[in-house]
Design an enzyme around this catalytic site. Structure first.
Site, mmCIF file in Angstrom:
data_model
loop_
_atom_site.group_PDB
_atom_site.id
_atom_site.type_symbol
_atom_site.label_atom_id
_atom_site.label_comp_id
_atom_site.label_asym_id
_atom_site.label_seq_id
_atom_site.Cartn_x
_atom_site.Cartn_y
_atom_site.Cartn_z
ATOM 1 N N ASP A 191 0.652 -0.805 0.269
ATOM 2 C CA ASP A 191 -0.218 -0.120 0.053
ATOM 3 C C ASP A 191 0.697 1.232 -0.445
ATOM 4 O O ASP A 191 2.196 1.360 1.174
ATOM 5 C CB ASP A 191 -0.978 -0.028 1.078
ATOM 6 C CG ASP A 191 -2.059 1.114 1.527
ATOM 7 O OD1 ASP A 191 -3.012 0.637 1.469
ATOM 8 O OD2 ASP A 191 -1.758 2.313 1.225
ATOM 9 N N GLU B 186 -2.848 0.045 -4.181
ATOM 10 C CA GLU B 186 -2.472 -0.640 -3.260
ATOM 11 C C GLU B 186 -2.893 -2.481 -4.711
ATOM 12 O O GLU B 186 -3.676 -2.538 -5.184
ATOM 13 C CB GLU B 186 -4.213 -1.373 -2.767
ATOM 14 C CG GLU B 186 -3.929 -1.428 -0.950
ATOM 15 C CD GLU B 186 -5.234 -1.337 -0.214
ATOM 16 O OE1 GLU B 186 -5.945 0.290 -0.130
ATOM 17 O OE2 GLU B 186 -5.165 -2.301 0.378
HETATM 18 N N1 DCP Z 1 -8.936 8.740 -1.007
HETATM 19 C C1 DCP Z 1 -9.632 9.261 -0.650
HETATM 20 N N2 DCP Z 1 -11.007 9.702 -0.312
HETATM 21 C C2 DCP Z 1 -10.940 9.199 0.669
HETATM 22 C C3 DCP Z 1 -9.937 7.947 0.979
HETATM 23 C C4 DCP Z 1 -8.577 8.183 0.026
HETATM 24 O O1 DCP Z 1 -10.010 9.904 -2.423
HETATM 25 N N3 DCP Z 1 -11.857 8.699 1.863
HETATM 26 C C5 DCP Z 1 -7.540 8.625 -2.212
HETATM 27 C C6 DCP Z 1 -7.175 9.587 -1.464
HETATM 28 C C7 DCP Z 1 -5.748 8.181 -1.529
HETATM 29 C C8 DCP Z 1 -5.643 7.042 -1.793
HETATM 30 O O2 DCP Z 1 -6.713 7.075 -2.083
HETATM 31 O O3 DCP Z 1 -4.229 9.177 -1.053
HETATM 32 C C9 DCP Z 1 -5.632 5.791 -1.584
HETATM 33 O O4 DCP Z 1 -6.218 6.146 -0.126
HETATM 34 P P1 DCP Z 1 -5.204 4.799 1.621
HETATM 35 O O5 DCP Z 1 -6.918 4.863 2.059
HETATM 36 O O6 DCP Z 1 -4.476 4.248 0.744
HETATM 37 O O7 DCP Z 1 -4.711 6.551 1.874
HETATM 38 P P2 DCP Z 1 -3.604 7.364 1.269
HETATM 39 O O8 DCP Z 1 -2.410 6.231 0.994
HETATM 40 O O9 DCP Z 1 -3.503 8.246 1.567
HETATM 41 O O10 DCP Z 1 -2.473 7.164 2.786
HETATM 42 P P3 DCP Z 1 -1.950 5.917 3.777
HETATM 43 O O11 DCP Z 1 -0.527 6.310 3.787
HETATM 44 O O12 DCP Z 1 -2.366 5.985 5.437
HETATM 45 O O13 DCP Z 1 -2.286 4.506 3.119
HETATM 46 CA CA CA Z 2 -2.267 4.437 0.929
HETATM 47 CA CA CA Z 3 -4.609 2.646 -0.260
#
Ligand code: DCP
Ligand code: CA
Ligand code: CA
Length: 366
Positions: free
Chosen positions: A4, A105
């Site tokens: 991820d 992912e």
């Molecule tokens: N995303 C979004 N709205 C959300 C959740 C996620 O637009 N409510 C988008 C932005 C994130 C991407 O999907 O960058 C990937 O989601 P992740 O849940 O994997 O979160 P992140 O990669 O941002 O953070 P982490 O470091 O916790 O994985």
């Molecule tokens: Ca992520």
């Molecule tokens: Ca993710």
């Protein structure tokens, strides 16, 4: 392994403008109604220290970062998609089987490569992380475990830039202390319901009687919760093929609700789809039916089978079942009927990527 990418959209932004790295960065989906309306898509870890979270209204994030040199940016999906593709093509070379799930992912089955050895898998995961960082500049978090369920939970434990390896003998002791909400599929509603029965950790869930779970949540969910609490999951890493679905649609001789008349048509569409499947060497897991009703409205239904198959009899029987459900939903007559299969897996290895067939009329057989 579950890979991820860390704070993905915000990390993409940092990569194209390294000056952002020292500041809180918030990536926003502006709804356009007012200047500040919309939600936070994601933020970098500096912004998270101030309590900024995905899904939060932008004005709240702005309040949390008041008087701080923070940067708010609009989402740029095309750019993130391009970065994602580069990273995923690299990651894919590390796997026996590779299944991308979402933009940031993917699951990697590496069992054969490391010959089932978890120490080797751990070193291999480090190597994967190093390559992604060196070649493309991204950090990610990886979970290594005996199955997808545990790998996913493991990857979430240590972030950012984490690596968590759970060997088979340690699965239960790893899961036990975690809150049940860490298990995929347990959201706020289920959590609240479980809380009432005194279930708050995975251990509580594991000790809870499976029959009671079934009577509370139904057979399929009850069993899932029970197995998940023991870290049991046999869902394979499913390598997707280039062709995503094969479908055929045809107009009925007359508008009708008579199942036997419609099934005559779906049967021949199934045969057509099936022969294409065999030519391409695919097995399928998802079967769909779509109907255009007399008023030109569309109705559709689909079902995902437990296991991939190439069986024409199963295909026809599933279609019959779906047709029944579809007809129950409406009083209208059917004008056109379509069949679609998807969630493919390769049956043999030597296939080339082939055309996707969307909504084509079946070719007349002479
Ligand atoms: N995303 C979004 N709205 C959300 C959740 C996620 O637009 N409510 C988008 C932005 C994130 C991407 O999907 O960058 C990937 O989601 P992740 O849940 O994997 O979160 P992140 O990669 O941002 O953070 P982490 O470091 O916790 O994985
Ligand atoms: Ca992520
Ligand atoms: Ca993710």
């Amino acid at each position: 392994m579950l890979l991820d990418l860390d704070y993905f959209f915000a990390q993409c932004e940092e990569l194209r403008n390294p000056a952002l790295k020292t500041k809180p960065v918030v990536v926003c989906v502006y709804s356009g109604r007012t200047e500040e309306s919309g939600a936070v898509s994601t933020s970098n870890y500096l912004a998270r220290e101030y309590g900024v979270k995905s899904g939060m209204p932008i004005f709240i994030a702005k309040k949390k970062l008041q008087d701080i040199d923070a940067v708010f940016l609009p989402v740029d999906y095309d750019y993130y998609e391009e970065m994602s593709q580069r990273i995923m093509s690299l990651a894919k070379t590390f796997a026996d089987r590779f299944e991308q799930v979402g933009i940031d992912e993917a699951y990697l089955d590496v069992t054969e490569r490391v010959q089932g050895d978890f120490d080797e898998a751990s070193a291999f995961a480090q190597e994967l992380k190093r390559e992604i960082k060196e070649k493309l500049g991204f950090t990610c978090s990886v979970g290594v475990a005996p199955n997808k369920l545990v790998a996913k939970i493991a990857a979430d434990i240590q972030k950012p830039d984490g690596l968590t390896v759970i060997k088979p003998g340690r699965v239960q002791s790893f899961l036990n202390p975690l809150p049940v909400g860490r298990l995929p599929g347990i959201g706020i509603k289920t959590r609240e319901k479980m809380q009432v029965f005194g279930i708050s950790t995975v251990e509580d869930l594991a000790e809870y009687d499976v029959q009671s779970l079934i009577s509370q949540f139904g057979r399929s969910l009850g069993n899932y919760f029970h197995n998940a609490s023991a870290g049991i999951d046999d869902d394979p890493v499913q390598q997707k093929t280039e062709t995503e679905s094969i479908s055929r649609i045809a107009t009925l001789k007359e508008n009708t609700r008579e199942p036997s008349l419609i099934l005559e048509k779906t049967d021949s569409l199934c045969e057509d789809v099936h022969s294409t499947l065999l030519q391409q060497g695919f097995s399928f897991r998802t079967v769909g039916i779509a109907a255009v009703m007399v008023d030109m409205s569309m109705k559709s239904r689909s079902k995902t089978l437990e296991n991939p198959t190439t069986d024409l009899v199963i295909l026809k029987a599933t279609l019959k079942e779906l047709l029944q459900k579809l007809l129950e939903e409406t009083d209208l007559k059917v004008r056109r009927i379509g069949v679609r299969v998807s969630s493919f897996e390769k049956e043999h290895k030597k296939q080339r990527p082939l055309t996707t067939y969307f909504s084509q009329e079946p070719q007349k057989k002479s």
